[in-house]
Design a protein around this motif. Sequence first.
Motif, PDB file in Angstrom:
ATOM      1  N   ALA A 110       0.405  -1.654  -0.205  1.00  0.00           N
ATOM      2  CA  ALA A 110      -0.052  -0.476  -0.222  1.00  0.00           C
ATOM      3  C   ALA A 110       1.320   1.042   0.075  1.00  0.00           C
ATOM      4  CB  ALA A 110      -1.098  -0.368   1.191  1.00  0.00           C
ATOM      5  N   GLY A 111       1.677   1.227   1.126  1.00  0.00           N
ATOM      6  CA  GLY A 111       2.951   2.590   0.588  1.00  0.00           C
ATOM      7  C   GLY A 111       3.833   1.817  -0.266  1.00  0.00           C
ATOM      8  N   GLY A 112       3.682   1.299  -1.490  1.00  0.00           N
ATOM      9  CA  GLY A 112       4.263   1.560  -2.745  1.00  0.00           C
ATOM     10  C   GLY A 112       5.738   0.857  -2.915  1.00  0.00           C
ATOM     11  N   TYR A 113       5.630   0.068  -1.472  1.00  0.00           N
ATOM     12  CA  TYR A 113       6.833  -0.353  -1.487  1.00  0.00           C
ATOM     13  C   TYR A 113       7.131  -1.483  -1.954  1.00  0.00           C
ATOM     14  CZ  TYR A 113       8.458   4.132   1.543  1.00  0.00           C
ATOM     15  OH  TYR A 113       8.876   4.673   1.673  1.00  0.00           O
ATOM     16  N   VAL A 114       6.869  -1.901  -3.239  1.00  0.00           N
ATOM     17  CA  VAL A 114       6.617  -3.753  -3.750  1.00  0.00           C
ATOM     18  C   VAL A 114       7.696  -4.371  -4.217  1.00  0.00           C
ATOM     19  CG1 VAL A 114       5.966  -4.549  -5.938  1.00  0.00           C
ATOM     20  CG2 VAL A 114       5.263  -2.725  -5.196  1.00  0.00           C
ATOM     21  N   GLY A 115       9.041  -3.869  -4.317  1.00  0.00           N
ATOM     22  CA  GLY A 115      10.277  -4.787  -3.793  1.00  0.00           C
ATOM     23  C   GLY A 115      10.089  -5.479  -2.492  1.00  0.00           C
ATOM     24  N   ILE A 116      10.447  -4.060  -1.559  1.00  0.00           N
ATOM     25  CA  ILE A 116      10.730  -5.141  -0.077  1.00  0.00           C
ATOM     26  C   ILE A 116       9.570  -5.351   0.509  1.00  0.00           C
ATOM     27  CG2 ILE A 116      10.530  -4.010   2.224  1.00  0.00           C
ATOM     28  CD1 ILE A 116      11.499  -1.134   1.371  1.00  0.00           C
ATOM     29  N   ALA A 117       8.279  -5.822  -0.319  1.00  0.00           N
ATOM     30  CA  ALA A 117       7.374  -6.467   0.736  1.00  0.00           C
ATOM     31  C   ALA A 117       7.334  -7.803  -0.232  1.00  0.00           C
ATOM     32  CB  ALA A 117       5.833  -5.780  -0.099  1.00  0.00           C
ATOM     33  N   LEU A 118       8.082  -8.144  -1.865  1.00  0.00           N
ATOM     34  CA  LEU A 118       8.413  -9.248  -2.065  1.00  0.00           C
ATOM     35  C   LEU A 118       9.079 -10.218  -1.255  1.00  0.00           C
ATOM     36  CD1 LEU A 118       7.737  -8.528  -5.643  1.00  0.00           C
ATOM     37  CD2 LEU A 118       5.892  -9.704  -4.543  1.00  0.00           C
ATOM     38  N   LEU A 119      10.836  -8.470  -1.542  1.00  0.00           N
ATOM     39  CA  LEU A 119      11.541  -9.622  -0.996  1.00  0.00           C
ATOM     40  C   LEU A 119      11.927  -9.808   0.867  1.00  0.00           C
ATOM     41  CD1 LEU A 119      14.416  -9.786  -1.439  1.00  0.00           C
ATOM     42  CD2 LEU A 119      14.957  -7.954  -0.125  1.00  0.00           C
ATOM     43  N   PHE A 120      10.864  -9.125   1.278  1.00  0.00           N
ATOM     44  CA  PHE A 120      10.501  -9.634   2.578  1.00  0.00           C
ATOM     45  C   PHE A 120       9.750 -11.575   3.402  1.00  0.00           C
ATOM     46  CE2 PHE A 120       7.386  -9.340   6.456  1.00  0.00           C
ATOM     47  CZ  PHE A 120       8.133  -9.636   7.658  1.00  0.00           C
ATOM     48  N   THR A 121       8.410 -10.691   2.114  1.00  0.00           N
ATOM     49  CA  THR A 121       7.846 -12.302   2.217  1.00  0.00           C
ATOM     50  C   THR A 121       8.602 -13.553   1.779  1.00  0.00           C
ATOM     51  OG1 THR A 121       5.638 -10.188   1.986  1.00  0.00           O
ATOM     52  CG2 THR A 121       5.698 -13.313   1.145  1.00  0.00           C
ATOM     53  N   ALA A 122       9.401 -13.566   0.790  1.00  0.00           N
ATOM     54  CA  ALA A 122      10.076 -14.568   0.252  1.00  0.00           C
ATOM     55  C   ALA A 122      10.846 -14.863   1.525  1.00  0.00           C
ATOM     56  CB  ALA A 122      10.982 -14.081  -0.605  1.00  0.00           C
ATOM     57  N   ILE A 123      11.254 -13.674   2.399  1.00  0.00           N
ATOM     58  CA  ILE A 123      12.393 -14.157   3.128  1.00  0.00           C
ATOM     59  C   ILE A 123      12.325 -14.677   4.455  1.00  0.00           C
ATOM     60  CG2 ILE A 123      14.226 -13.499   4.761  1.00  0.00           C
ATOM     61  CD1 ILE A 123      15.285 -11.138   3.044  1.00  0.00           C
ATOM     62  N   VAL A 124      11.109 -14.779   4.731  1.00  0.00           N
ATOM     63  CA  VAL A 124      10.212 -14.449   5.825  1.00  0.00           C
ATOM     64  C   VAL A 124       9.485 -16.273   5.860  1.00  0.00           C
ATOM     65  CG1 VAL A 124       8.707 -14.493   7.482  1.00  0.00           C
ATOM     66  CG2 VAL A 124       9.525 -12.364   6.879  1.00  0.00           C
ATOM     67  N   SER A 125       9.071 -16.305   4.297  1.00  0.00           N
ATOM     68  CA  SER A 125       8.440 -17.608   3.981  1.00  0.00           C
ATOM     69  C   SER A 125       9.363 -18.856   3.916  1.00  0.00           C
ATOM     70  CB  SER A 125       7.640 -17.233   2.547  1.00  0.00           C
ATOM     71  OG  SER A 125       6.772 -16.511   2.813  1.00  0.00           O
ATOM     72  N   LEU A 126      10.873 -18.011   3.173  1.00  0.00           N
ATOM     73  CA  LEU A 126      11.764 -19.771   3.432  1.00  0.00           C
ATOM     74  C   LEU A 126      12.205 -20.092   4.633  1.00  0.00           C
ATOM     75  CD1 LEU A 126      13.805 -21.032   1.472  1.00  0.00           C
ATOM     76  CD2 LEU A 126      14.808 -18.430   1.586  1.00  0.00           C
ATOM     77  N   GLY A 127      12.506 -19.109   5.524  1.00  0.00           N
ATOM     78  CA  GLY A 127      12.993 -19.442   7.012  1.00  0.00           C
ATOM     79  C   GLY A 127      11.438 -19.574   8.143  1.00  0.00           C
ATOM     80  N   MET A 128      10.454 -19.632   7.402  1.00  0.00           N
ATOM     81  CA  MET A 128       9.597 -20.358   8.535  1.00  0.00           C
ATOM     82  C   MET A 128       9.729 -22.020   7.444  1.00  0.00           C
ATOM     83  SD  MET A 128       7.623 -19.052  10.523  1.00  0.00           S
ATOM     84  CE  MET A 128       6.506 -19.909  10.422  1.00  0.00           C
ATOM     85  N   VAL A 129       9.316 -22.161   6.449  1.00  0.00           N
ATOM     86  CA  VAL A 129       9.785 -23.430   5.546  1.00  0.00           C
ATOM     87  C   VAL A 129      11.481 -24.442   6.505  1.00  0.00           C
ATOM     88  CG1 VAL A 129      10.339 -24.794   3.563  1.00  0.00           C
ATOM     89  CG2 VAL A 129       8.449 -22.908   3.364  1.00  0.00           C
ATOM     90  N   ILE A 130      12.327 -24.248   6.057  1.00  0.00           N
ATOM     91  CA  ILE A 130      13.346 -23.925   6.690  1.00  0.00           C
ATOM     92  C   ILE A 130      13.479 -24.694   8.161  1.00  0.00           C
ATOM     93  CG2 ILE A 130      16.047 -23.484   7.386  1.00  0.00           C
ATOM     94  CD1 ILE A 130      16.540 -21.613   4.833  1.00  0.00           C
ATOM     95  N   LEU A 131      13.332 -23.260   9.153  1.00  0.00           N
ATOM     96  CA  LEU A 131      12.568 -24.040  10.501  1.00  0.00           C
ATOM     97  C   LEU A 131      11.102 -25.365  10.700  1.00  0.00           C
ATOM     98  CD1 LEU A 131      11.907 -20.033  11.952  1.00  0.00           C
ATOM     99  CD2 LEU A 131      14.137 -21.833  12.446  1.00  0.00           C
ATOM    100  N   SER A 132      10.268 -25.219  10.110  1.00  0.00           N
ATOM    101  CA  SER A 132       9.669 -26.325   9.896  1.00  0.00           C
ATOM    102  C   SER A 132      10.103 -27.905   9.422  1.00  0.00           C
ATOM    103  CB  SER A 132       8.923 -26.232   8.810  1.00  0.00           C
ATOM    104  OG  SER A 132       7.895 -24.990   8.822  1.00  0.00           O
ATOM    105  N   CYS A 133      11.873 -27.453   9.268  1.00  0.00           N
ATOM    106  CA  CYS A 133      12.350 -29.174   8.022  1.00  0.00           C
ATOM    107  C   CYS A 133      13.281 -29.108  10.235  1.00  0.00           C
ATOM    108  CB  CYS A 133      13.085 -28.793   7.183  1.00  0.00           C
ATOM    109  SG  CYS A 133      12.174 -28.599   6.072  1.00  0.00           S
ATOM    110  N   ILE A 134      12.861 -27.986  10.708  1.00  0.00           N
ATOM    111  CA  ILE A 134      14.503 -28.630  11.903  1.00  0.00           C
ATOM    112  C   ILE A 134      13.573 -29.078  13.009  1.00  0.00           C
ATOM    113  CG2 ILE A 134      15.701 -27.678  13.331  1.00  0.00           C
ATOM    114  CD1 ILE A 134      16.647 -25.128  11.007  1.00  0.00           C
ATOM    115  N   PRO A 135      14.334 -30.033  14.077  1.00  0.00           N
ATOM    116  CA  PRO A 135      13.250 -30.839  14.731  1.00  0.00           C
ATOM    117  C   PRO A 135      13.672 -29.610  16.048  1.00  0.00           C
ATOM    118  CG  PRO A 135      14.946 -32.003  14.443  1.00  0.00           C
ATOM    119  CD  PRO A 135      14.406 -30.493  13.476  1.00  0.00           C
ATOM    120  N   LEU A 136      13.192 -28.587  16.481  1.00  0.00           N
ATOM    121  CA  LEU A 136      12.568 -27.112  17.171  1.00  0.00           C
ATOM    122  C   LEU A 136      12.073 -27.543  18.345  1.00  0.00           C
ATOM    123  CD1 LEU A 136      13.918 -23.764  15.502  1.00  0.00           C
ATOM    124  CD2 LEU A 136      15.121 -25.575  17.020  1.00  0.00           C
ATOM    125  N   GLY A 137      12.518 -27.424  19.937  1.00  0.00           N
ATOM    126  CA  GLY A 137      11.730 -27.754  20.978  1.00  0.00           C
ATOM    127  C   GLY A 137      11.220 -29.336  21.205  1.00  0.00           C
TER     128      GLY A 137
END
Length: 225
Positions: A110-137
């Motif tokens: 909404a603020g027009g920061y399209v590049g930041i939104a795509l990059l941030f979402t891709a990084i966090v989503s990839l981090g969630m996928v990686i964490l799902s593969c790691i037996p934490l807790g």
Amino acid sequence: MSMPALFDTILVGNSIALNTYLICLLASGVCGVMTALSAAFRSHASKSFLSSLILLPTIVCTVIAMVNGSIGTGIAVMGAFSLIRFRSVPGKARDIVMLFLAMTAGLACAGGYVGIALLFTAIVSLGMVILSCIPLGSERCMELHLTIPESLRYADEFDDLFAKYLKSHRLLQAKTTNMGSLYKLRYRVQLKDPRQGQALIDELRCRNGNLEIALCEVLDSAEDL
């Protein structure tokens, strides 16, 4: 896109052109799809929740774009969003993170920061996928439902078998059934070796007189968002 341009907004002035709005809307939709895919990875997410994650960034993007510097409209939107929480049910921490990710992506678009939104979402989503593969807790727990005759002392009757097959066990519930002639026990257990579940059941059958035994996986108990 160069690095300096990545942090620049595509909005010009206070008005939003149609093509600019469509670009922001498309980018927020892509962010929603990435968020939903990462939420569905190794998770029992419902179709309703995943659909909400896809659409939420586009809704937030449109709402914030409508505000666009108007204090009165912003206060009205804030009041509307504050009412939504009373219609929400408690959810898992992972689901709440995904909701915040979707809303953040919508705000950035909404603020027009399209590049930041795509990059941030891709990084966090990839981090969630990686964490799902790691037996934490804690490791995966299972529930053991055991029916025994009233003559057995369940407090210590199965200690040797539990020590042989289980890493840990905890009695959650004990109740009588069949006019008090049987006990139904419910344990939260962790197997040393998941492949030894059948061996544990076979030895328990010899102790409880071949009465009903169930060993099942514990699913997330949080309500569906």
